[in-house]
Design a protein around this motif. Structure first.
Motif, PDB file in Angstrom:
ATOM      1  N   ILE A   1       0.831  -1.209   0.000  1.00 20.18           N
ATOM      2  CA  ILE A   1       0.000   0.000   0.000  1.00 20.18           C
ATOM      3  C   ILE A   1       0.868   1.263   0.000  1.00 20.18           C
ATOM      4  N   GLN A   2       2.014   1.233   0.670  1.00 21.29           N
ATOM      5  CA  GLN A   2       2.911   2.389   0.650  1.00 21.29           C
ATOM      6  C   GLN A   2       3.450   2.623  -0.763  1.00 21.29           C
ATOM      7  N   ILE A   3       3.833   1.547  -1.433  1.00 21.19           N
ATOM      8  CA  ILE A   3       4.332   1.672  -2.802  1.00 21.19           C
ATOM      9  C   ILE A   3       3.218   2.181  -3.724  1.00 21.19           C
ATOM     10  N   GLY A   4       1.997   1.660  -3.555  1.00 20.99           N
ATOM     11  CA  GLY A   4       0.865   2.107  -4.362  1.00 20.99           C
ATOM     12  C   GLY A   4       0.567   3.581  -4.177  1.00 20.99           C
ATOM     13  N   LEU A   5       0.620   4.059  -2.941  1.00 20.94           N
ATOM     14  CA  LEU A   5       0.377   5.475  -2.676  1.00 20.94           C
ATOM     15  C   LEU A   5       1.486   6.353  -3.259  1.00 20.94           C
ATOM     16  N   ILE A   6       2.727   5.876  -3.211  1.00 24.92           N
ATOM     17  CA  ILE A   6       3.833   6.624  -3.812  1.00 24.92           C
ATOM     18  C   ILE A   6       3.622   6.740  -5.322  1.00 24.92           C
ATOM     19  N   TYR A   7       3.202   5.633  -5.956  1.00 24.82           N
ATOM     20  CA  TYR A   7       2.934   5.679  -7.402  1.00 24.82           C
ATOM     21  C   TYR A   7       1.795   6.648  -7.734  1.00 24.82           C
ATOM     22  N   CYS A   8       0.766   6.683  -6.909  1.00 26.81           N
ATOM     23  CA  CYS A   8      -0.332   7.637  -7.135  1.00 26.81           C
ATOM     24  C   CYS A   8       0.175   9.070  -7.028  1.00 26.81           C
ATOM     25  N   LEU A   9       1.006   9.328  -6.049  1.00 27.63           N
ATOM     26  CA  LEU A   9       1.584  10.666  -5.892  1.00 27.63           C
ATOM     27  C   LEU A   9       2.460  11.019  -7.098  1.00 27.63           C
ATOM     28  N   LEU A  10       3.266  10.064  -7.568  1.00 26.58           N
ATOM     29  CA  LEU A  10       4.096  10.299  -8.746  1.00 26.58           C
ATOM     30  C   LEU A  10       3.245  10.569  -9.986  1.00 26.58           C
ATOM     31  N   ALA A  11       2.140   9.832 -10.121  1.00 28.44           N
ATOM     32  CA  ALA A  11       1.243  10.050 -11.266  1.00 28.44           C
ATOM     33  C   ALA A  11       0.644  11.459 -11.213  1.00 28.44           C
TER      34      ALA A  11
ATOM     35  N   PHE B   1      -4.751   1.255  -6.354  1.00 28.75           N
ATOM     36  CA  PHE B   1      -3.768   2.335  -6.451  1.00 28.75           C
ATOM     37  C   PHE B   1      -2.836   2.131  -7.647  1.00 28.75           C
ATOM     38  N   PHE B   2      -2.387   0.892  -7.840  1.00 32.25           N
ATOM     39  CA  PHE B   2      -1.494   0.617  -8.967  1.00 32.25           C
ATOM     40  C   PHE B   2      -2.215   0.798 -10.301  1.00 32.25           C
ATOM     41  N   GLY B   3      -3.447   0.314 -10.391  1.00 34.16           N
ATOM     42  CA  GLY B   3      -4.207   0.484 -11.624  1.00 34.16           C
ATOM     43  C   GLY B   3      -4.453   1.945 -11.944  1.00 34.16           C
ATOM     44  N   PHE B   4      -4.806   2.712 -10.918  1.00 36.72           N
ATOM     45  CA  PHE B   4      -5.060   4.140 -11.097  1.00 36.72           C
ATOM     46  C   PHE B   4      -3.808   4.849 -11.610  1.00 36.72           C
ATOM     47  N   SER B   5      -2.672   4.587 -10.971  1.00 36.25           N
ATOM     48  CA  SER B   5      -1.452   5.283 -11.380  1.00 36.25           C
ATOM     49  C   SER B   5      -1.024   4.881 -12.786  1.00 36.25           C
ATOM     50  N   MET B   6      -1.190   3.619 -13.162  1.00 38.09           N
ATOM     51  CA  MET B   6      -0.831   3.200 -14.521  1.00 38.09           C
ATOM     52  C   MET B   6      -1.690   3.902 -15.568  1.00 38.09           C
ATOM     53  N   ILE B   7      -2.985   4.023 -15.299  1.00 36.88           N
ATOM     54  CA  ILE B   7      -3.893   4.679 -16.246  1.00 36.88           C
ATOM     55  C   ILE B   7      -3.556   6.165 -16.372  1.00 36.88           C
ATOM     56  N   VAL B   8      -3.353   6.833 -15.246  1.00 36.08           N
ATOM     57  CA  VAL B   8      -3.058   8.273 -15.276  1.00 36.08           C
ATOM     58  C   VAL B   8      -1.745   8.545 -16.000  1.00 36.08           C
ATOM     59  N   ILE B   9      -0.713   7.770 -15.703  1.00 38.89           N
ATOM     60  CA  ILE B   9       0.584   7.978 -16.341  1.00 38.89           C
ATOM     61  C   ILE B   9       0.492   7.726 -17.846  1.00 38.89           C
TER      62      ILE B   9
END
Length: 134
Positions: free
Chosen positions: A4-14, A90-98
């Protein structure tokens, strides 16, 4: 570091990539959110099938919830949404946004100047290829 920490970091990066680096501001578009609901539905379907049937297994010590390495996880609850870990959202969201942000950024830079990939194959009838004259 937990999943979950990694997923939140990816969302922030996106978010940072979308608003400050590429400046596409996809997250402000209503069409993005309507499309994301459709993507999220199919993410739940595929994650549910793969996780319920134990085709995909997770290291449960890095997830929210219990240990389901040898048994079917609950459909909803104990850190799961439709059998898959909530962190997958979180991972799916960040992949789509990026992906969409980069796509729009490249489109604005006019990377692809011609709408087709090249000459038609030799067997293709003359005049029936997009961008060719009759």
């Amino acid at each position: 570091m937990t999943y979950i920490q990694i997923g939140l970091i990816y969302c922030l990066l996106a978010f940072v990539l979308d608003f400050y680096i590429l400046k596409t501001k996809v997250l402000k578009l209503r069409m993005f959110w309507l499309s994301y609901v459709i993507v999220l539905f199919f993410q739940f379907v595929t994650n549910g099938i793969l996780t319920k049937n134990l085709i995909v297994r997770y290291n449960d010590f890095a997830l929210i919830g219990g240990d389901y390495s040898d048994k079917t996880p609950p459909m909803i609850g104990d850190g799961r949404l439709f059998y898959a870990p909530v962190e997958d959202v979180f991972f799916g969201f960040s992949m789509i946004v990026i992906t969409i942000s980069i796509w729009i950024w490249l489109g604005r830079r006019n990377i692809q100047r011609e709408p087709f990939s090249g000459s038609p194959p030799k067997w293709w009838p003359k005049g029936h290829w997009y961008g060719t004259k009759k």
